[in-house]
Design an enzyme around this catalytic site. Structure first.
Site, PDB file in Angstrom:
ATOM      1  N   ASP A  87       0.798  -1.221   0.000  1.00  0.00           N
ATOM      2  CA  ASP A  87       0.000   0.000   0.000  1.00  0.00           C
ATOM      3  C   ASP A  87       0.833   1.275   0.000  1.00  0.00           C
ATOM      4  O   ASP A  87       1.290   1.719   1.053  1.00  0.00           O
ATOM      5  CB  ASP A  87      -0.930  -0.015   1.218  1.00  0.00           C
ATOM      6  CG  ASP A  87      -1.919   1.136   1.186  1.00  0.00           C
ATOM      7  OD1 ASP A  87      -2.090   1.735   0.120  1.00  0.00           O
ATOM      8  OD2 ASP A  87      -2.513   1.429   2.241  1.00  0.00           O
ATOM      9  N   ASP A 286      -1.530   5.047  -5.670  1.00  0.00           N
ATOM     10  CA  ASP A 286      -1.937   4.206  -4.547  1.00  0.00           C
ATOM     11  C   ASP A 286      -1.981   2.726  -4.929  1.00  0.00           C
ATOM     12  O   ASP A 286      -2.993   2.237  -5.432  1.00  0.00           O
ATOM     13  CB  ASP A 286      -3.310   4.677  -4.065  1.00  0.00           C
ATOM     14  CG  ASP A 286      -3.790   3.903  -2.849  1.00  0.00           C
ATOM     15  OD1 ASP A 286      -3.004   3.105  -2.303  1.00  0.00           O
ATOM     16  OD2 ASP A 286      -4.945   4.086  -2.456  1.00  0.00           O
TER      17      ASP A 286
END
Ligand SMILES: *[C@@H]1O[C@H](CO)[C@@H](O)[C@H](O)[C@H]1NC(C)=O
Ligand SMILES: *[C@@H]1O[C@H](CO)[C@@H](O)[C@H](O)[C@H]1NC(C)=O
Length: 424
Positions: A87, A286
């Protein structure tokens, strides 16, 4: 997964101060031109060429059908492996934790068990997860509580612990630094299914993250990157060893933005190399998001443009395919995204602060092929998904590129790459 709230105190003023504080401090601390004296005192032996190592992890997963990419991280002595969601939208690494646990998806035997290794609230790393240590610590020896709430994906609450994380460096050394991470004993999930991973590997540069800790120990340069393959799998690296010396498109990280994720822009959207009405987007890179999200206006414009361009082509709406909100079928089921490569035009994000810096999004970077043989639009309505006005470049658009987050030069870079070929 982008963090919307990661302090125990929900006061807006606190959160703002917190972000401003760190984004102002970090570029100074780790700039390679001007090492401040504090860093010199802590790391007297480190000279530039000794920080030349990197750590590489194989990545598993795919955008569809799985919807995530993960790495296996060994923690503890003896080490135990945990599958963590990769992440770049958050900084804190956490694992499901037997403390005992509420909302853990793994059985207790596969959860992390803390063993008198809590990070005390007075530790400076605790400042990375709390807005103001003095506000939350009754005493400096209290445990360090954290809470992260992801914009798109539920939340995790727990305590910071510190344990050995064995790492093999590219120079051949195997090290076992003791690093702080979250022991998550209370999770919530907002999606239709709970993620199968045992936690999150945060690639952001906040000071409680692994990247910042490895950097301040002098083990690697403050650079992290990933190469996610469209065929599944790929690799991830901490450090700058694998960064190509040429051929990378670089764009600055937005000045003053949070160190917890990576924002760039403004960027204009092109369709088939021609301008559209979508201009001036700030975008978050992201890897914790499977799909790409645009704010409501931009989404509507992109959808209209794509649909308008499909008129007269052999495609119709696949309304019974609910894999994603917008899907199309052909006269017979598609076998590969190559079958539609000529029907859909490329999109491009053109970063206007830097000349000629473009993120190319061919159809394979914004479409998925479903198990029914239809194709669906992998660009989603962020406003509809509760992301407000955020624009998020997710895995689908980051595939088959090496994407590099360079916190020393404060820039994000990408270059086309074959992510199936793992570096040794
Ligand atoms: C590899 O790099 C690490 C961190 O920079 C250093 O501590 C170690 O001594 C190096 N090992 C070799 C064999 O050069
Ligand atoms: C996107 O989501 C917002 C908020 O739910 C909604 O108002 C808007 O109509 C949606 N746009 C499209 C094109 O579906």
């Amino acid at each position: 997964m982008v963090v919307v709230m990661d302090v125990k105190c929900r006061g807006i003023a606190m959160t703002l101060l917190f972000f401003l504080g760190f984004s102002a401090i970090f570029p100074l601390c780790f700039s390679d031109v001007n090492l401040p004296s504090l860093t010199h005192k802590l790391l007297p032996l480190i000279s530039k060429n000794r920080i030349g190592s990197s750590v590489v992890f194989p990545v598993q997963g795919n955008v569809y059908p799985l919807g995530y990419y993960s790495v296996s991280l060994n923690i503890g002595n003896p080490p135990k492996a945990y599958d963590l969601d990769v992440d770049s939208g958050s900084d804190l690494t956490w694992v499901q934790c037997n403390a005992p646990c509420k909302g853990c998806t793994k059985p207790p035997s596969q959860q992390y068990r803390p063993n008198k290794n809590l990070v005390p609230c007075g530790d400076q790393l605790c400042g990375g997860v709390q807005s103001s240590p003095s506000h939350h610590c009754q005493s400096p020896n209290d445990q360090c509580d954290y809470e992260v709430e992801y914009a798109d994906h539920g939340s995790s609450m727990g305590v910071l612990v510190r344990d050995v994380i064995p790492l093999r460096l590219t120079n051949g050394s195997v090290l076992g630094p003791r690093l702080a991470f979250g022991c998550g004993y209370d999770q919530t999930y907002s999606g239709p299914t709970s993620p199968p991973s045992a936690g999150v590997l945060g690639l952001g540069n906040g000071k409680s993250g692994l990247l910042s800790q490895l950097t301040s120990m002098g083990l690697i340069r403050n650079v992290v990157g990933h190469c996610l393959s469209g065929r599944g799998g790929g690799f991830l690296f901490f450090g700058d060893h694998l960064v190509p010396s040429s051929g990378v498109s670089w764009t600055p990280i937005l000045p003053g933005s949070s160190v917890k994720h990576y924002v760039s822009g403004p960027a204009d959207l092109l369709f088939n190399a021609k301008p559209t009405s979508v201009k001036g987007l700030q975008v978050i890179f992201d890897s914790g998001s499977s799909y790409t999200y645009f704010n409501s206006n931009a989404y509507q414009a992109i959808l209209n443009t794509i649909v308008g361009d499909l008129k007269g082509k052999q495609l119709s709406g696949a309304t019974t395919d609910h894999s994603l909100p917008v899907c199309w079928k052909g006269t017979k089921p598609f076998k590969s995204l190559r079958d539609v490569a000529n029907l859909f035009k490329p999109l491009t994000l053109s970063f206007t602060r830097t000349k000629n810096v473009q993120l190319q999004l061919p159809p394979s970077s914004y479409l998925i092929l479903t198990k029914y043989g239809n194709v669906c639009l992998g660009i989603l309505n962020g406003s509809g998904a509760g992301l407000g006005n955020l624009n998020i470049i997710g895995d689908i658009s980051l595939q088959d590129k090496m994407v590099i987050y360079d916190n020393e030069k404060r820039q994000i870079g990408w270059t086309p790459a074959n992510c199936d070929r793992h570096p040794k």
